[in-house]
Design a protein around this motif. Structure first.
Motif, PDB file in Angstrom:
ATOM      1  N   SER A 184      -6.859   4.617  -7.336  1.00 46.53           N
ATOM      2  CA  SER A 184      -6.448   5.869  -6.713  1.00 46.53           C
ATOM      3  C   SER A 184      -5.343   5.670  -5.688  1.00 46.53           C
ATOM      4  N   LEU A 185      -5.006   4.412  -5.353  1.00 51.65           N
ATOM      5  CA  LEU A 185      -3.967   4.176  -4.364  1.00 51.65           C
ATOM      6  C   LEU A 185      -2.635   4.747  -4.838  1.00 51.65           C
ATOM      7  N   TYR A 186      -2.374   4.624  -6.116  1.00 49.64           N
ATOM      8  CA  TYR A 186      -1.138   5.200  -6.659  1.00 49.64           C
ATOM      9  C   TYR A 186      -1.098   6.705  -6.411  1.00 49.64           C
ATOM     10  N   ASP A 187      -2.255   7.369  -6.614  1.00 46.44           N
ATOM     11  CA  ASP A 187      -2.316   8.813  -6.383  1.00 46.44           C
ATOM     12  C   ASP A 187      -2.087   9.137  -4.908  1.00 46.44           C
ATOM     13  N   ILE A 188      -2.625   8.269  -4.014  1.00 45.82           N
ATOM     14  CA  ILE A 188      -2.443   8.499  -2.574  1.00 45.82           C
ATOM     15  C   ILE A 188      -0.971   8.367  -2.206  1.00 45.82           C
ATOM     16  N   ILE A 189      -0.337   7.301  -2.713  1.00 42.88           N
ATOM     17  CA  ILE A 189       1.087   7.089  -2.416  1.00 42.88           C
ATOM     18  C   ILE A 189       1.916   8.249  -2.968  1.00 42.88           C
ATOM     19  N   SER A 190       1.588   8.682  -4.162  1.00 49.86           N
ATOM     20  CA  SER A 190       2.322   9.816  -4.749  1.00 49.86           C
ATOM     21  C   SER A 190       2.107  11.078  -3.929  1.00 49.86           C
ATOM     22  N   GLY A 191       0.861  11.285  -3.477  1.00 51.91           N
ATOM     23  CA  GLY A 191       0.566  12.464  -2.659  1.00 51.91           C
ATOM     24  C   GLY A 191       1.310  12.442  -1.341  1.00 51.91           C
ATOM     25  N   ILE A 192       1.425  11.254  -0.729  1.00 54.13           N
ATOM     26  CA  ILE A 192       2.163  11.145   0.527  1.00 54.13           C
ATOM     27  C   ILE A 192       3.647  11.414   0.295  1.00 54.13           C
ATOM     28  N   ASN A 193       4.185  10.891  -0.806  1.00 54.26           N
ATOM     29  CA  ASN A 193       5.598  11.137  -1.121  1.00 54.26           C
ATOM     30  C   ASN A 193       5.869  12.620  -1.314  1.00 54.26           C
ATOM     31  N   ASP A 194       4.876  13.322  -1.885  1.00 56.33           N
ATOM     32  CA  ASP A 194       5.051  14.760  -2.136  1.00 56.33           C
ATOM     33  C   ASP A 194       4.858  15.583  -0.867  1.00 56.33           C
ATOM     34  N   ASN A 195       3.945  15.152   0.015  1.00 55.32           N
ATOM     35  CA  ASN A 195       3.580  15.961   1.183  1.00 55.32           C
ATOM     36  C   ASN A 195       4.239  15.517   2.486  1.00 55.32           C
ATOM     37  N   PHE A 196       4.597  14.223   2.577  1.00 57.04           N
ATOM     38  CA  PHE A 196       5.208  13.696   3.799  1.00 57.04           C
ATOM     39  C   PHE A 196       6.529  13.033   3.398  1.00 57.04           C
ATOM     40  N   CYS A 197       7.596  13.779   3.495  1.00 62.62           N
ATOM     41  CA  CYS A 197       8.855  13.335   2.898  1.00 62.62           C
ATOM     42  C   CYS A 197       9.468  12.116   3.580  1.00 62.62           C
ATOM     43  N   ASN A 198       9.173  11.877   4.872  1.00 59.17           N
ATOM     44  CA  ASN A 198       9.838  10.760   5.552  1.00 59.17           C
ATOM     45  C   ASN A 198       8.896   9.555   5.728  1.00 59.17           C
ATOM     46  N   TRP A 199       7.834   9.489   4.911  1.00 56.57           N
ATOM     47  CA  TRP A 199       6.922   8.346   4.971  1.00 56.57           C
ATOM     48  C   TRP A 199       7.364   7.295   3.941  1.00 56.57           C
ATOM     49  N   ARG A 200       7.324   6.019   4.338  1.00 57.37           N
ATOM     50  CA  ARG A 200       7.733   4.931   3.447  1.00 57.37           C
ATOM     51  C   ARG A 200       6.623   3.875   3.395  1.00 57.37           C
ATOM     52  N   TYR A 201       6.181   3.552   2.190  1.00 56.74           N
ATOM     53  CA  TYR A 201       5.045   2.638   2.005  1.00 56.74           C
ATOM     54  C   TYR A 201       5.433   1.204   2.366  1.00 56.74           C
ATOM     55  N   THR A 202       4.478   0.482   2.953  1.00 61.16           N
ATOM     56  CA  THR A 202       4.636  -0.933   3.255  1.00 61.16           C
ATOM     57  C   THR A 202       3.288  -1.616   3.109  1.00 61.16           C
ATOM     58  N   LYS A 203       3.313  -2.885   2.838  1.00 55.77           N
ATOM     59  CA  LYS A 203       2.066  -3.657   2.760  1.00 55.77           C
ATOM     60  C   LYS A 203       2.289  -4.965   3.513  1.00 55.77           C
ATOM     61  N   GLY A 204       1.378  -5.273   4.428  1.00 56.50           N
ATOM     62  CA  GLY A 204       1.562  -6.491   5.207  1.00 56.50           C
ATOM     63  C   GLY A 204       0.354  -6.801   6.065  1.00 56.50           C
ATOM     64  N   ARG A 205       0.456  -7.893   6.810  1.00 57.38           N
ATOM     65  CA  ARG A 205      -0.628  -8.284   7.706  1.00 57.38           C
ATOM     66  C   ARG A 205      -0.650  -7.386   8.938  1.00 57.38           C
ATOM     67  N   ARG A 206      -1.752  -7.468   9.680  1.00 59.91           N
ATOM     68  CA  ARG A 206      -1.874  -6.713  10.926  1.00 59.91           C
ATOM     69  C   ARG A 206      -0.821  -7.201  11.921  1.00 59.91           C
ATOM     70  N   PRO A 207      -0.087  -6.302  12.584  1.00 57.07           N
ATOM     71  CA  PRO A 207       0.861  -6.724  13.620  1.00 57.07           C
ATOM     72  C   PRO A 207       0.156  -7.594  14.651  1.00 57.07           C
ATOM     73  N   SER A 208       0.813  -8.696  15.026  1.00 54.54           N
ATOM     74  CA  SER A 208       0.150  -9.668  15.899  1.00 54.54           C
ATOM     75  C   SER A 208       1.112 -10.149  16.964  1.00 54.54           C
ATOM     76  N   SER A 209       0.556 -10.414  18.186  1.00 56.07           N
ATOM     77  CA  SER A 209       1.367 -10.956  19.275  1.00 56.07           C
ATOM     78  C   SER A 209       1.346 -12.471  19.265  1.00 56.07           C
ATOM     79  N   ALA A 210       0.568 -13.059  18.403  1.00 57.12           N
ATOM     80  CA  ALA A 210       0.474 -14.523  18.298  1.00 57.12           C
ATOM     81  C   ALA A 210       0.168 -14.862  16.850  1.00 57.12           C
ATOM     82  N   ASN A 211      -0.010 -16.158  16.573  1.00 59.88           N
ATOM     83  CA  ASN A 211      -0.367 -16.573  15.218  1.00 59.88           C
ATOM     84  C   ASN A 211      -1.778 -16.108  14.903  1.00 59.88           C
TER      85      ASN A 211
END
Length: 599
Positions: A10-37
């Motif tokens: 269903s992630l594809y459906d979520i991404i598609s729904g966001i693209n349709d409903n939130f025009c300035n949202w851009r998908y990314t995948k990554g680790r949690r932002p961290s201040s250290a290693n």
């Protein structure tokens, strides 16, 4: 279909729904932002987006989802650098102290919702993500536009902000090669047990439990809380990562409390004079209401400021350079004071506690073990009060299955063992132990010394003896609460006795060697199963019965503290009991009672 696979599909459906409903949202995948290693190598779904405030200030946002069940809300990060006028307001409530790196850019984390203060339709991911962005916009708009709101939020979040700076200092001090700085780091977890009004010196207990130094405790009236100015941005400047320049800290403190400022300056000088060769740091704890704001002041560079008894005051203008080179390190204190431990959960309920009262617990067995720990959590033995534990039994292997104590206390006297367990969990209580029979006359003759007596012996023979002594005593006696388990745990009961009122006593319920009188019998027609050991028998019941009896008794004690103990005879059944039930109420005494009717 498995839940994980369902979410993956269903992630594809979520991404598609966001693209349709939130025009300035851009998908990314990554680790949690961290201040250290970071050790967390997990990859999380996220979206870059942005919004503009009413004054056209643009904020770049990262929303990251770690839990698609939304038991934990998505994390929100605001891209740095912030506009100058906002950057200069830091540290701010709801914003992290330090920046975290994500794919080459730096972000501040933002707290936009209380953990327990949201109700969302978790089956609607698009709705949740939209709600998250809306909440973030509201939080940021209010903080930057409304000075009063910003001040109120700062005061409400003062302890978390202080602790965040303390964590920031701690993480950088660990990396330091400076011996003086390292010695300050060793003091980063003070444990405060006692707080008096005004100011005084108390031992500062550190991580490994030993006393390193005395700390200056300054009690600031809660009415002055609103006078705390916002913290200057230098407090979280990179140059302050290993401590705040003392000069800036003292200037900030002076705006808030002249008394605290003068005390700290005076005590720094006195401390150096007393311990010129050994003192490297000076611990301080500011107390506002129930908030502890603890810190250490590095003294090595200040020693030349204090030369003999002639110099008792540090002049900010005259010694600017040395004061700038001396550091203040925030720390996270552990608040074990009675005012915090025993009132935190009761204050908003307008519920009194047991602080300052003298409580006697007769019997430290299956019921008494849980009662002792609960009484301590209500403040018994704190601030001039005393908790007295009385039991002559030894803790044996067969007790473990339904007692609050475990194998560490095997073959110890139950009362002494319970005192030790309470002390390990809740320190600095006044607990007295008598490893003798609860029916001993040396104990019973002193019942007038207590504010409340609790009979947890759960044996009718002992309870009858205690009850008789209670009614035979001359003069004023404290209330007496009996607690026991019926059958094999089908119900638990508690009875409140006060000689000044005409209600049923423990011997009205039943006389030793006799059946329970019918009008008081909670388990009519029930015969409890019994088990046998060498030269002994016992009534088996599950640990839930011990805990339930203790809970019923604590509820009665809370009502006693409120001044209304009705109903005085209480019964709490398990759901499995299908027989006839009696009502919890104030029962009249039995005309056949051989104790209260004689008296």
């Amino acid at each position: 279909m498995g839940r994980a696979l369902q979410k993956q599909m269903s992630l594809y459906d979520i991404i598609s729904g966001i693209n349709d409903n939130f025009c300035n949202w851009r998908y990314t995948k990554g680790r949690r932002p961290s201040s250290a290693n970071s050790r967390d190598k997990s990859m999380y779904d996220g979206w870059f987006t942005s919004f503009e405030t009413k004054d056209n200030t643009n904020f770049q946002i990262l929303i990251q989802v770690e839990d698609w069940d939304f038991v934990s809300l998505p994390n929100v990060y605001v891209k740095a650098p912030l506009p100058d006028y906002i950057q200069n307001l830091l540290p701010l409530a709801h914003f992290s102290i330090d920046k975290r790196e994500y794919k080459g850019d730096w972000y501040y984390s933002v707290c936009y919702s209380l953990h327990d203060a949201y109700e969302l339709k978790i089956s609607d991911p698009l709705g949740v993500l939209g709600w998250v962005l809306d909440k973030t916009k509201i939080i940021i708009e209010a903080l930057i536009k409304n000075k009063r709101h910003r001040s109120d939020e700062f005061l409400r979040e003062l302890t978390p902000i202080w602790q965040s700076i303390a964590s920031y200092h701690s993480s950088n001090l660990i990396k330091s090669n400076d011996a003086a700085v390292q010695s300050i780091h060793d003091l980063l977890l003070p444990v405060i047990y006692d707080l008096k009004q005004g100011w005084h010196l108390v031992p500062w207990i550190v991580k490994d439990g030993h006393i390193e130094a005395n700390t200056l405790i300054i009690h600031i009236p809660s009415k002055q809380l609103a006078k705390i100015p916002s913290m200057p941005s230098v407090f979280i400047d990179v140059k302050s990562s290993k401590g705040i320049p003392l000069k800036y800290f003292l200037l900030w403190l002076k705006q808030w409390s002249h008394v605290a400022f003068r005390l700290i300056v005076s005590e720094i000088a006195s401390n150096i004079e007393r311990h010129r060769e050994t003192t490297l740091y000076f611990p301080v704890c500011l107390v506002v209401d129930k908030q502890l704001l603890s810190l250490c002041i590095e003294l090595e560079n200040l020693k030349e400021l204090v030369s003999g008894s002639a110099s008792k005051h540090l002049k900010l203008a005259n010694h600017s350079k040395l004061l700038s080179n001396s550091k203040v390190v925030f720390s996270s204190a552990v608040n074990l004071t009675p005012n915090f431990l025993f009132t935190r959960n009761l204050d908003n309920l307008e519920q009194p506690n047991l602080i300052g009262k003298n409580i006697a617990l007769l019997g430290c067995g299956a019921i008494g073990g849980y009662l002792g720990l609960s009484l301590a959590r209500l403040g018994a033995g704190a601030s001039g009060g005393k908790l007295t534990l009385i039991d002559s039994d030894i803790f044996q292997e067969e007790n473990i299955g339904r007692h609050a104590l475990g194998k560490a206390y095997l073959h110890r006297m139950k009362a002494s063992a319970l005192k030790q367990e309470i002390a390990q969990q809740i320190p600095d209580l006044n607990i007295e132990v008598h490893n003798i029979n609860a029916c001993n006359r040396s104990i019973l003759k002193n019942i007038s010394n207590y504010d409340l007596i609790i009979d947890a012996t759960a044996k009718i023979e002992a309870s009858e003896t205690i009850n008789k002594f209670f009614f035979d005593s001359d003069g004023k006696t404290p209330p007496l609460i009996h607690s026991w388990i019926r059958g094999n745990g089908e119900c638990v009961q508690a009875l409140y006795n006060d000689k000044d009122t005409n209600y049923a006593c423990r011997s009205c319920i039943n006389k030793s060697g006799n059946s329970i009188r019918e009008e008081y019998d909670a388990l009519k027609g029930m015969t409890a199963a019994r088990s046998f050991m060498a030269c002994a028998d016992f009534t088996p019941f599950a640990v839930s019965a011990s805990m339930s009896a203790a809970a019923l008794t604590i509820d009665m004690i809370l009502d006693w503290l409120q001044g209304d103990v009705s109903p005085r005879y209480r019964t709490r059944y398990t759901e499995k009991w299908m027989g006839e039930k009696i009502e919890s109420k104030d029962y009249a005494p039995s005309l056949e009672c051989h104790i209260c009717k004689i008296n």
